[in-house]
Design a protein around this motif. Structure first.
Motif, PDB file in Angstrom:
ATOM      1  N   GLU A 130       0.854  -1.190   0.000  1.00  0.00           N
ATOM      2  CA  GLU A 130       0.000   0.000   0.000  1.00  0.00           C
ATOM      3  C   GLU A 130       0.889   1.239   0.000  1.00  0.00           C
ATOM      4  OE1 GLU A 130      -3.214   0.277  -0.259  1.00  0.00           O
ATOM      5  OE2 GLU A 130      -3.798  -1.837  -0.071  1.00  0.00           O
ATOM      6  N   SER A 131       0.555   2.186  -0.867  1.00  0.00           N
ATOM      7  CA  SER A 131       1.369   3.392  -1.007  1.00  0.00           C
ATOM      8  C   SER A 131       0.632   4.619  -0.465  1.00  0.00           C
ATOM      9  CB  SER A 131       1.730   3.614  -2.482  1.00  0.00           C
ATOM     10  OG  SER A 131       0.557   3.798  -3.250  1.00  0.00           O
ATOM     11  N   SER A 132       1.391   5.668  -0.245  1.00  0.00           N
ATOM     12  CA  SER A 132       0.873   6.985   0.133  1.00  0.00           C
ATOM     13  C   SER A 132      -0.082   6.925   1.330  1.00  0.00           C
ATOM     14  CB  SER A 132       0.170   7.635  -1.073  1.00  0.00           C
ATOM     15  OG  SER A 132      -0.097   8.995  -0.830  1.00  0.00           O
ATOM     16  N   ILE A 133       0.402   6.372   2.431  1.00  0.00           N
ATOM     17  CA  ILE A 133      -0.379   6.346   3.668  1.00  0.00           C
ATOM     18  C   ILE A 133       0.007   7.568   4.498  1.00  0.00           C
ATOM     19  CG2 ILE A 133      -0.878   5.059   5.776  1.00  0.00           C
ATOM     20  CD1 ILE A 133      -0.099   2.508   4.300  1.00  0.00           C
ATOM     21  N   GLY A 134      -0.954   8.409   4.803  1.00  0.00           N
ATOM     22  CA  GLY A 134      -0.682   9.632   5.547  1.00  0.00           C
ATOM     23  C   GLY A 134      -0.642   9.403   7.045  1.00  0.00           C
ATOM     24  N   THR A 135       0.380   9.963   7.711  1.00  0.00           N
ATOM     25  CA  THR A 135       0.490   9.849   9.171  1.00  0.00           C
ATOM     26  C   THR A 135       0.618  11.211   9.847  1.00  0.00           C
ATOM     27  OG1 THR A 135       2.911   9.646   9.082  1.00  0.00           O
ATOM     28  CG2 THR A 135       1.619   7.601   8.948  1.00  0.00           C
ATOM     29  N   GLY A 136       0.519  12.285   9.076  1.00  0.00           N
ATOM     30  CA  GLY A 136       0.680  13.616   9.665  1.00  0.00           C
ATOM     31  C   GLY A 136       2.093  13.815  10.175  1.00  0.00           C
ATOM     32  N   GLU A 137       2.217  14.288  11.420  1.00  0.00           N
ATOM     33  CA  GLU A 137       3.541  14.523  12.008  1.00  0.00           C
ATOM     34  C   GLU A 137       4.032  13.322  12.814  1.00  0.00           C
ATOM     35  OE1 GLU A 137       3.300  18.064  14.285  1.00  0.00           O
ATOM     36  OE2 GLU A 137       2.987  19.379  12.546  1.00  0.00           O
ATOM     37  N   ARG A 138       3.255  12.274  12.864  1.00  0.00           N
ATOM     38  CA  ARG A 138       3.617  11.110  13.679  1.00  0.00           C
ATOM     39  C   ARG A 138       4.425  10.120  12.845  1.00  0.00           C
ATOM     40  NH1 ARG A 138      -2.145   9.859  16.439  1.00  0.00           N
ATOM     41  NH2 ARG A 138      -0.923   8.683  17.983  1.00  0.00           N
ATOM     42  N   VAL A 139       5.371   9.458  13.509  1.00  0.00           N
ATOM     43  CA  VAL A 139       6.313   8.572  12.822  1.00  0.00           C
ATOM     44  C   VAL A 139       5.990   7.118  13.171  1.00  0.00           C
ATOM     45  CG1 VAL A 139       8.726   7.924  12.546  1.00  0.00           C
ATOM     46  CG2 VAL A 139       8.098  10.339  12.880  1.00  0.00           C
ATOM     47  N   PRO A 140       5.786   6.267  12.161  1.00  0.00           N
ATOM     48  CA  PRO A 140       5.527   4.852  12.449  1.00  0.00           C
ATOM     49  C   PRO A 140       6.758   4.172  13.040  1.00  0.00           C
ATOM     50  CG  PRO A 140       4.861   5.418  10.213  1.00  0.00           C
ATOM     51  CD  PRO A 140       5.665   6.561  10.724  1.00  0.00           C
ATOM     52  N   ALA A 141       6.532   3.394  14.104  1.00  0.00           N
ATOM     53  CA  ALA A 141       7.601   2.597  14.697  1.00  0.00           C
ATOM     54  C   ALA A 141       7.329   1.111  14.529  1.00  0.00           C
ATOM     55  CB  ALA A 141       7.756   2.935  16.178  1.00  0.00           C
ATOM     56  N   LYS A 142       6.091   0.770  14.224  1.00  0.00           N
ATOM     57  CA  LYS A 142       5.706  -0.632  14.078  1.00  0.00           C
ATOM     58  C   LYS A 142       4.624  -0.743  13.009  1.00  0.00           C
ATOM     59  CE  LYS A 142       2.998  -4.074  16.557  1.00  0.00           C
ATOM     60  NZ  LYS A 142       2.262  -4.333  17.826  1.00  0.00           N
ATOM     61  N   THR A 143       4.722  -1.788  12.198  1.00  0.00           N
ATOM     62  CA  THR A 143       3.744  -2.052  11.142  1.00  0.00           C
ATOM     63  C   THR A 143       3.234  -3.480  11.293  1.00  0.00           C
ATOM     64  OG1 THR A 143       4.944  -0.573   9.649  1.00  0.00           O
ATOM     65  CG2 THR A 143       3.345  -2.066   8.649  1.00  0.00           C
ATOM     66  N   SER A 144       1.933  -3.651  11.180  1.00  0.00           N
ATOM     67  CA  SER A 144       1.359  -4.992  11.272  1.00  0.00           C
ATOM     68  C   SER A 144       0.300  -5.173  10.192  1.00  0.00           C
ATOM     69  CB  SER A 144       0.740  -5.234  12.653  1.00  0.00           C
ATOM     70  OG  SER A 144      -0.446  -4.471  12.811  1.00  0.00           O
TER      71      SER A 144
END
Length: 255
Positions: A130-144
């Motif tokens: 999946e492309s172009s997932i918006g998170t705003g100013e938050r940074v992903p640390a884990k993906t499931s």
């Protein structure tokens, strides 16, 4: 209505019943759940096996396996997310595999969800991307990745087309680009081919993924799939895995 007319009407309905009853019977037999419809229904424990009416299953259905899930920063608050899912069942596939990719921050708080649908053939590994997932100013640390419950398995007897990777050529200048040549060695054309690439280091760390499609590869022909990335990697990839697949499970709803 005189006697002759009543006799004609009676004969008409008798003939209609003689013709219609067998047709209705055949229709019901064909559409009603059975032990031969290649579906898991009734009280079956597997595809056309188990339960009160069908023969005992030869083996258990093994669960899909999520090998890994990872997200990649694209720019600003935009990320790509990918996961490898493996189907260990040699003869069973799923037409409509629904999933949800979830991104969490360092405090394990959910920051983004992307749902989708794909298919998975017997004995196949599939890249969910999946492309172009918006998170705003938050940074992903884990993906499931979460897969839907109550999966509808189907027995697949159709053989996969023999799609062979002839060559793969990676260049990083001016931006990462991978050209993959694929040959169709079967007697029939192959359609709607998905081509996915996983670039990684020698220790297995995934640098990036990409996916594209080829509409058609004719019999005994070669086509080239080109996969690209928007920016350079932190290191030169040491390993390139290519997944090539086309649907052999029954048609299903696609996004």
């Amino acid at each position: 209505m005189n006697w002759a007319k009543r006799r004609q009407v009676t004969l008409f309905f008798i003939v209609l019943a003689i013709v219609a009853i067998p047709l209705v019977y055949v229709y019901i037999k064909q559409t009603a759940p059975s032990c031969f419809d290649k579906k898991q229904n009734q009280d079956e424990e597997g595809i056309d096996c188990g339960g009160k009416n069908c023969e005992k299953c030869l083996g258990e259905i093994r669960n899909l396996e999520v090998i890994w899930a990872k997200s990649f920063k694209v720019t600003g608050g935009r990320y790509e997310a990918a996961s490898i899912v493996s189907n260990p069942n040699a003869f069973l596939g799923i037409s409509n595999l629904r999933y949800a990719i979830k991104l969490y921050d360092a405090d394990n708080i959910l920051i983004a969800v992307r749902e989708g649908i794909t298919f998975i053939n017997p004995g196949e590994r599939v890249l969910i991307f999946e492309s172009s997932i918006g998170t705003g100013e938050r940074v992903p640390a884990k993906t499931s990745v979460e897969l839907m419950e109550n999966l509808k398995w189907e027995r697949v007897e159709r053989e996969k087309p023999n799609l062979t990777i002839v060559s793969k050529e990676f260049t990083s200048d001016p931006s990462p680009r991978l050209a993959v040549q694929i040959e169709n060695k079967t007697l029939l054309p192959a359609r709607d081919i998905s081509v996915s690439a996983i670039l990684s280091l020698g220790d297995g760390s995934v640098l990036g993924v990409s996916s594209t499609k080829i509409d058609l590869i004719n019999s005994n022909s070669i086509e080239t799939a080109v996969l690209t990335w928007g920016g350079p990697f932190v290191a030169e990839p040491e390993k390139i895995d290519i997944l090539v697949r086309t649907r052999i499970v029954s048609p299903g709803l696609m996004p």
